[in-house]
Scaffold this active site. Structure first.
Site, PDB file in Angstrom:
ATOM      1  N   THR A 113       0.930  -1.282   0.076  1.00  0.00           N
ATOM      2  CA  THR A 113       0.124  -0.092  -0.071  1.00  0.00           C
ATOM      3  C   THR A 113       0.803   1.347   0.046  1.00  0.00           C
ATOM      4  OG1 THR A 113      -1.631  -1.178   1.230  1.00  0.00           O
ATOM      5  CG2 THR A 113      -1.718   1.221   1.396  1.00  0.00           C
ATOM      6  N   LYS A 162       6.455   1.728  12.112  1.00  0.00           N
ATOM      7  CA  LYS A 162       6.231   2.114  13.611  1.00  0.00           C
ATOM      8  C   LYS A 162       6.778   1.104  14.581  1.00  0.00           C
ATOM      9  CE  LYS A 162       1.855   0.937  12.300  1.00  0.00           C
ATOM     10  NZ  LYS A 162       1.342   1.169  11.023  1.00  0.00           N
ATOM     11  N   GLU A 174       8.969   9.883   9.522  1.00  0.00           N
ATOM     12  CA  GLU A 174       7.896  10.814   9.797  1.00  0.00           C
ATOM     13  C   GLU A 174       6.469   9.892   9.433  1.00  0.00           C
ATOM     14  OE1 GLU A 174       5.426  13.202  11.012  1.00  0.00           O
ATOM     15  OE2 GLU A 174       6.962  14.684  10.111  1.00  0.00           O
ATOM     16  N   GLY A 201       0.104   8.953   9.841  1.00  0.00           N
ATOM     17  CA  GLY A 201       0.350   8.843   8.403  1.00  0.00           C
ATOM     18  C   GLY A 201       0.801  10.059   7.707  1.00  0.00           C
ATOM     19  N   GLY A 257     -11.546  -2.786   4.234  1.00  0.00           N
ATOM     20  CA  GLY A 257     -10.221  -2.877   4.173  1.00  0.00           C
ATOM     21  C   GLY A 257      -9.413  -2.055   5.124  1.00  0.00           C
ATOM     22  N   ASP A 260      -0.880  -1.162  18.119  1.00  0.00           N
ATOM     23  CA  ASP A 260      -0.321  -0.306  16.943  1.00  0.00           C
ATOM     24  C   ASP A 260      -0.246   1.245  17.521  1.00  0.00           C
ATOM     25  OD1 ASP A 260      -0.423   0.714  13.815  1.00  0.00           O
ATOM     26  OD2 ASP A 260      -1.828   2.123  14.671  1.00  0.00           O
ATOM     27  N   LYS A 266       3.050   3.934  18.035  1.00  0.00           N
ATOM     28  CA  LYS A 266       3.191   5.256  17.690  1.00  0.00           C
ATOM     29  C   LYS A 266       3.470   6.263  18.998  1.00  0.00           C
ATOM     30  CE  LYS A 266       0.092   4.459  13.573  1.00  0.00           C
ATOM     31  NZ  LYS A 266      -1.233   4.296  13.395  1.00  0.00           N
TER      32      LYS A 266
END
Lengths: 430, 430
Positions: free
Chosen positions: A14, A106, A130, A135, A188, A202, A206
């Site tokens: 992606t 990450k 970054e 994102g 998705g 996740d 971050k």
């Protein structure tokens, strides 16, 4: 005075496809606006014959990492494989080969960022990341550069799009957890194994990165308290809304006298709070500084093109450093380790829903049990008063986690309390 | 490895005091976080004996600009005088003397930015001006660096705190323009002569700077269309809210096929729009890019400490460039002039309130008059149907300004239209 730079991509999923599209479709913008002419010299993929989101010149694809990591025409390696390995090893090898690395990973940065940054410094190259947090939103660079002189007091926000999409759908459509998870997977927005998102891992990764940058210290990922949204019900959300709150999965890092607190958990936010209207897959992070006050950075926290945009921003920065000979200069210094406060010492407010025996004295009992543990209440509402049970909806004052745990244990032992149905931290008002 | 740098302040008003406080009270953060040790070597003031917001070492104050501009111990000159002159002359002299300049002066940058940036490049020094737009919000540097590879399609937002405070107060408290202006002046949010703010000139200057950076082109201040909030009434705001809108003073720059449009004017925004909840003296700017999608940057748009924070961010960047020998490197290249579209060619939607003769055929007449000029309507509501008059509340489709002007002229000539009571552009929905 346009300068040429050769880059190699590790991965063409992606994010990789997004990076490739921006570099090839918007090359003119890059040369005009940034003065950099980027040429992709090779792309590592698992299967060159696989179907792709982008059309890539055939000769570029390779299954051999050496064609990227040992390619003298490549100065900047872009790691967009995701996952811990082999990504970490490739990043290390690229740095050792004297190549600058830009990554969106990450997991690798949260777990190995400090060693890899140290290695980059030794090798006098850059390691930029970054895209690993929030994102497409420019966040780490503004924190490191624009706010380099700012005493950051807190950074907190919504940094996981999947869970925010789910909580928004539960709120707006009144759906339950399992239904929105299935919908998110169909669209998705959630992976087949959604654990990393819904359990908060996740967001925790971050937050470890964000807090390390904000407070110039190494925040180990295993020190980040992490609780996910699996137990949030449609009833919690409806109940919160009735009281004027929304439920969001927040990542919070705050400097307190004794150190810093870092935690990821669902929280009630008042409906007027700037984060309360951040819906769907959007992310937003608030930064609170001594001089600057409260800032908010808002945008797409994931997705092919937004995340690709952040990686391309890093590629340009890396290219400029390359040309100016300024590679490997850390943008902020890391201070000696600041202690992470254990969760038991963290102070928050709480929302608490009990199912109790419906008799007049029960409010007094609950209030007294809480008070004995040092938990003082701000409000207490009775709902659904019935034959066998009633609900008590409680909001507490600020209280240390360990005191709250004590109150929970006492309430659970009390015969007139049928059940502690739910408890959620309350943020955004003091 | 902390490096020392001497700076001189031109001015010690609101922003200057903020800069001085941050540098002196948070010096430790600057050395730890940014690796820079900043020492103030002199401060230009009009009257050294005057009362101050900050306590300053007596020997630093001077009424002689030469003690700053010709001081070999000063490498960075911070211009926080405000106003066009003598600020512009001092900035030019500092640059000619080989000193880097950081300024918060939107008027000088909007009017003379291009020449001064050219001079800085010639002299191989920096001219930084983050604080000139949106106070403490990191905006120009993220646009120039993080988004250096991004094709920016639009930047728009709320960039004047005074008018936003006034519009918020009119909305929340139902007060009229004169009342909120008086209140804003009492609270120090509006100046004794409030023209620059309420007529939109301040926002127009910021927009000229912002658009120049976003689109890499010189946007002359006199090409920015500018209309203020003087004619917004409590009735407009209440009427907008009834239709689901709020009124904000927006600064908008957008790239269209033929060039760019740059305009400052009040606008109706739908209540769900991210800018609609930006209240009081806060600012927020949205950036729309080809790859990154929509971003928002939110924070304090003015004030001693927030604006001081932005200036200090520039001082640190300037100091780092000084040490690395990278002074005078433009962060983005300016493309050859992109034409600014004349207002008549700009397309927007419109909200329009008419007072008409209350007779059945009047809706048909109004619809036909608009249509003849190429203005098609999206909705038409009748309010306050009375003996002598009724109100028509109209929302149009997207229409070129010149067509709308034609419709206005036709409506004003029509006998059955008593009066065009107000018309406001409609943004944020398409």
């Amino acid at each position: 005075m346009v300068k040429k730079v050769g880059i190699g991509l590790l991965g063409l999923g992606t994010v990789g496809s997004g990076v490739y599209r921006i570099l090839t479709e918007r090359g003119k913008t890059l040369t005009q606006r940034a003065g950099v002419d980027v040429e992709v010299k090779g792309i590592l993929v698992r299967n060159p014959a696989a179907g792709r989101r982008v059309t890539v010149e055939g000769g570029l694809l390779t299954t051999d990492p050496e064609r990227i990591l040992n390619n003298p025409d490549i100065s900047i390696v872009v790691e967009v494989l995701g996952g811990e390995e082999p990504a970490r090893t490739y990043i290390e090898r690229a740095l050792r080969a004297g190549k600058t690395v830009a990554t969106a990973n990450k997991e690798v940065i949260a777990k190995h960022g400090v060693e890899l940054l140290g290695l980059a410094r030794e090798q006098k190259v850059d390691l930029l990341f970054e895209a690993s947090v929030a994102g497409g939103i420019p966040l780490l660079r503004p924190l490191q550069e624009s706010l380099a002189g700012e005493d950051v007091e807190a950074v907190y926000g919504i940094v996981n799009g999947t869970t925010n999409y789910m909580l928004t759908a539960m709120d707006k459509e009144g759906l339950d957890f399992a239904e929105v998870l299935a919908a998110a997977q169909r669209k998705g927005y959630a992976e087949a194994d959604p654990t990393a998102d819904i359990a908060g891992h996740d967001a925790a990764r971050k937050l470890a990165i964000l807090a390390s940058i904000a407070f110039n210290t190494q925040v180990p990922i295993d020190k980040v308290y992490c609780s996910g949204i699996e137990e949030i019900t449609a009833a919690d959300i409806a109940g919160a809304r009735e009281l004027g709150y929304v439920i969001k999965l927040l990542a919070i890092a705050r400097r307190v006298e004794e150190g810093i607190e870092v935690r990821v958990h669902p929280a009630l936010l008042p409906q007027g709070h700037p984060l309360s209207t951040v819906d769907g897959v959007y992310n937003a992070v608030m930064v609170q500084g001594w001089a600057v006050g409260t800032l908010m950075f808002y945008g797409a926290g994931a997705g092919q093109m937004p995340t690709g945009s952040a990686v391309v921003g890093d590629i340009i920065a890396a290219a400029k450093n390359l040309f100016s000979g300024l590679r490997g200069q850390p943008r902020v210094g890391f201070a000696p380790g600041v202690p992470v406060i254990p969760l038991e010492e963290v102070e928050t407010r709480y929302y608490l829903r009990l199912r109790v025996v419906p008799e007049p004295g029960v409010l007094g009992v609950v209030t007294r049990l809480c008070s004995q543990e040092g938990v003082e209440l701000v409000s207490l509402d009775i709902k659904n008063w019935g034959q066998d049970s009633a609900n008590l909806i409680i909001r507490t004052q600020r209280v240390k986690e360990k005191a709250f745990r004590g109150a929970l244990a006492a309430l659970r032992k009390e015969a007139r309390v049928h059940e502690v149905e739910s408890y959620i931290r309350l943020e955004g008002e003091d």
